[in-house]
Design a protein around this motif. Structure first.
Motif, PDB file in Angstrom:
ATOM      1  N   HIS A  48       0.841  -1.222   0.022  1.00  0.00           N
ATOM      2  CA  HIS A  48      -0.022   0.037  -0.145  1.00  0.00           C
ATOM      3  C   HIS A  48       0.861   1.194   0.094  1.00  0.00           C
ATOM      4  CE1 HIS A  48       0.761   1.194   4.302  1.00  0.00           C
ATOM      5  NE2 HIS A  48       0.807   0.036   4.337  1.00  0.00           N
ATOM      6  N   ILE A  49       0.258   2.478  -0.227  1.00  0.00           N
ATOM      7  CA  ILE A  49       1.257   3.582  -0.418  1.00  0.00           C
ATOM      8  C   ILE A  49       1.617   4.248   0.852  1.00  0.00           C
ATOM      9  CG2 ILE A  49       0.426   4.411  -2.795  1.00  0.00           C
ATOM     10  CD1 ILE A  49      -1.253   6.297  -1.509  1.00  0.00           C
ATOM     11  N   GLU A  50       2.524   5.054   0.766  1.00  0.00           N
ATOM     12  CA  GLU A  50       2.955   5.693   2.169  1.00  0.00           C
ATOM     13  C   GLU A  50       3.381   6.885   1.986  1.00  0.00           C
ATOM     14  OE1 GLU A  50       5.434   3.451   4.503  1.00  0.00           O
ATOM     15  OE2 GLU A  50       7.227   3.428   3.224  1.00  0.00           O
ATOM     16  N   LEU A  51       3.465   7.826   2.793  1.00  0.00           N
ATOM     17  CA  LEU A  51       4.071   9.305   2.551  1.00  0.00           C
ATOM     18  C   LEU A  51       5.646   9.346   2.768  1.00  0.00           C
ATOM     19  CD1 LEU A  51       1.413  11.254   4.613  1.00  0.00           C
ATOM     20  CD2 LEU A  51       1.859  11.355   2.037  1.00  0.00           C
ATOM     21  N   ILE A  52       6.191  10.137   2.248  1.00  0.00           N
ATOM     22  CA  ILE A  52       7.680  10.341   2.209  1.00  0.00           C
ATOM     23  C   ILE A  52       8.021  11.615   2.966  1.00  0.00           C
ATOM     24  CG2 ILE A  52       9.983  10.640   0.914  1.00  0.00           C
ATOM     25  CD1 ILE A  52       8.630   9.064  -1.092  1.00  0.00           C
ATOM     26  N   LYS A  53       8.960  11.369   3.922  1.00  0.00           N
ATOM     27  CA  LYS A  53       9.226  12.498   4.973  1.00  0.00           C
ATOM     28  C   LYS A  53      10.103  13.406   4.251  1.00  0.00           C
ATOM     29  CE  LYS A  53       9.193  11.916   9.323  1.00  0.00           C
ATOM     30  NZ  LYS A  53       9.573  11.579  10.761  1.00  0.00           N
ATOM     31  N   ASP A  54      10.128  14.699   4.438  1.00  0.00           N
ATOM     32  CA  ASP A  54      11.285  15.769   3.912  1.00  0.00           C
ATOM     33  C   ASP A  54      12.379  15.660   4.792  1.00  0.00           C
ATOM     34  OD1 ASP A  54      12.411  17.479   2.305  1.00  0.00           O
ATOM     35  OD2 ASP A  54      11.110  19.322   3.180  1.00  0.00           O
TER      36      ASP A  54
END
Lengths: 145, 332
Positions: A48-54
């Motif tokens: 499943h998708i996940e967010l990437i941290k800056d």
């Protein structure tokens, strides 16, 4: 005499077979002890998708443009964002993925111009409740470090 | 005098039953571990260290299951079949000489007695299959009977050749004759007393032993992939468990017999080492390892090929060996 030669070759082949299995007997086991050990998923694995941290600000890379939400054919992404003092652009306040309807097509990842979402390596998903598959990705990102 | 003899027998009875049951339980474990290693897996490892308590867990699981008697089976035959497989196997231990002193009974016709009890085990399988009133079970038991009849003949023929050479049916004496180093074992005895075909006789005997104990590649009694579970298809819980224990006890008997007849029983392989029960157990377990090894090497053979092997190859060769031995003993 075919009768005797057959007995000889037959018996010999049996011993050859025994030799092969005995060699395997002393080799190392190839079993992965699954609940205790886990496989490293290959880089192109589609979870499943996940967010990437800056890495600079420590917050999600997402700028809340809403492209993923719009391209999703199953309408399983819903996100909200807000303006904050002293921060350029919008700040993500929630990013909910309803994985029950997601077909893992990856359109969201492709449509994101900021490289803010990616496929996760999660494959151990099991639950008896539907609500367990509604993921709060922002919380996940914050919990992940 | 009588009481000491009685106590001795009782001690042997308890010991034999414990030996048979313990072996049955741990041979299942050995079988599973062996299968795993041959296929480069790990086998049972969760229950206890290295899975050593697995047989206990299996036993508890089998015992807590309901002893269901399906509708339409023959109630008496269905129930006595597992016992008929287990009892002869345990009985045969009486004549097996574990060491010079460690023999329950020095029976003069020990070999004959073991063969007599070994054929009862076929009857147990036949009754089990027949009593189950299940088509797979009946097919399996029909196969078992024809298979065992076919393989009893070469087995007995090789046994007769051996008895001719050793001149006795007392297993203790047969072992005693093989003392003084491994070159005196019947397997490779290079004297004028036995025919030069004894290694072949050993192979024939070993093959027949595999077949008599219904082991792969001759496991027609329990052809999982073809006949569900063969004769045991309808058996629940401990009924199946007893069948299984009987099978493994039979393997122990077969391996002991091979050890006694061909590998010198309790005799040490080198003359300066002391003879003891340890040698017997080591040889026996080596044979059992080979049996497991063979099971995980060869696929199950087709039924007509099984019978061809017996009638066209094993019986003619063992008959020839019998005649050769007879002539050999007469001439030399």
């Amino acid at each position: 005499m075919p009768y005797f030669s057959e007995i000889y070759t037959g018996t010999r082949s049996l011993f050859v077979g025994l030799g092969i299995t005995l060699k395997e007997f002393f080799k190392k086991s190839v079993t992965l002890q699954y609940p205790h050990e886990h496989l490293e998923m290959p880089p192109r694995f589609r979870g499943h998708i996940e967010l990437i941290k800056d890495t600079e600000s420590g917050m999600a890379k997402c700028v809340c443009c809403g492209m993923c939400q719009k391209t999703c054919p199953s309408k399983c992404i819903s996100l909200t964002g807000e303006k904050r003092e002293g921060v350029k652009g919008k700040v993500l306040t929630s990013y909910i993925l309803d994985f029950t309807t997601c077909s893992l097509c990856g359109m969201c990842v492709e449509s994101c111009k900021f490289g803010a979402i990616t496929f996760s390596k999660d494959y151990n998903l099991a639950s008896t409740r539907r609500s367990d598959y509604v993921f709060d990705l922002l919380k996940r990102l914050e919990g992940k470090k | 005098m009588l009481t000491t003899e009685l106590i001795r027998l009782l001690a042997f009875l308890v010991g034999i039953i414990a030996f048979a049951a313990g072996n049955a339980a741990y041979l299942v474990y050995a079988e599973r571990k062996g299968a795993a290693f041959f296929q480069r897996r790990t086998g049972p490892k969760e229950v206890g260290p290295q899975g050593l308590l697995q047989p206990l867990a299996d036993g508890i699981k089998l015992m807590t299951k309901q002893l269901l008697v399906p509708e339409g089976v023959d109630p008496i035959l269905f129930k006595i079949a597992p016992i008929m497989l287990m009892v002869p196997a345990v009985m045969s231990f009486v004549a097996i000489p574990f060491s010079e002193q460690l023999t329950a009974r020095h029976i003069d016709l020990g070999l004959l007695m073991i063969f007599a009890f070994a054929s009862v085990n076929v009857l147990g399988l036949l009754i089990g299959g027949w009593g189950s009133a299940n088509k797979y079970a009946i097919i399996a038991s029909a196969r078992v009977v024809s298979q065992n009849v076919a393989y009893e003949i070469p087995m007995l023929l090789t046994a007769i050749t051996l008895v001719m050479a050793t001149n006795t049916m007392n297993l203790n004496e047969i072992v005693a004759q093989q003392g003084g180093g491994f070159w005196n074992w019947n397997l490779i005895r290079l004297t004028w007393a036995a025919s030069p075909l004894t290694p072949v006789a050993f192979l024939i005997f070993f093959t027949c032993m595999l077949c008599e104990t219904n082991r792969a590649p001759f496991d027609m009694a329990e052809a999982e992939s073809e006949l569900v579970a063969g004769t045991f298809t309808e058996y629940p819980g401990m009924g199946f468990g007893v069948f299984f224990m009987g099978e493994y006890a039979n393997i122990v008997i077969g391996a002991s017999l091979v050890t006694v007849l061909f590998l010198g029983g309790w005799q040490s392989p080198l003359p300066f080492l002391p003879n003891s029960v340890v040698w017997f157990l080591m040889k026996m377990y080596a044979i059992i390892f080979t049996v497991i090894w063979i099971r995980w090497t060869y696929p199950r053979i087709q039924f007509y090929k099984l019978l061809n092997l017996s009638w066209k190859i094993l019986i003619p060769i063992s008959l020839f060996n019998l005649i050769l031995t007879a002539g050999w003993l007469k001439v030399f």
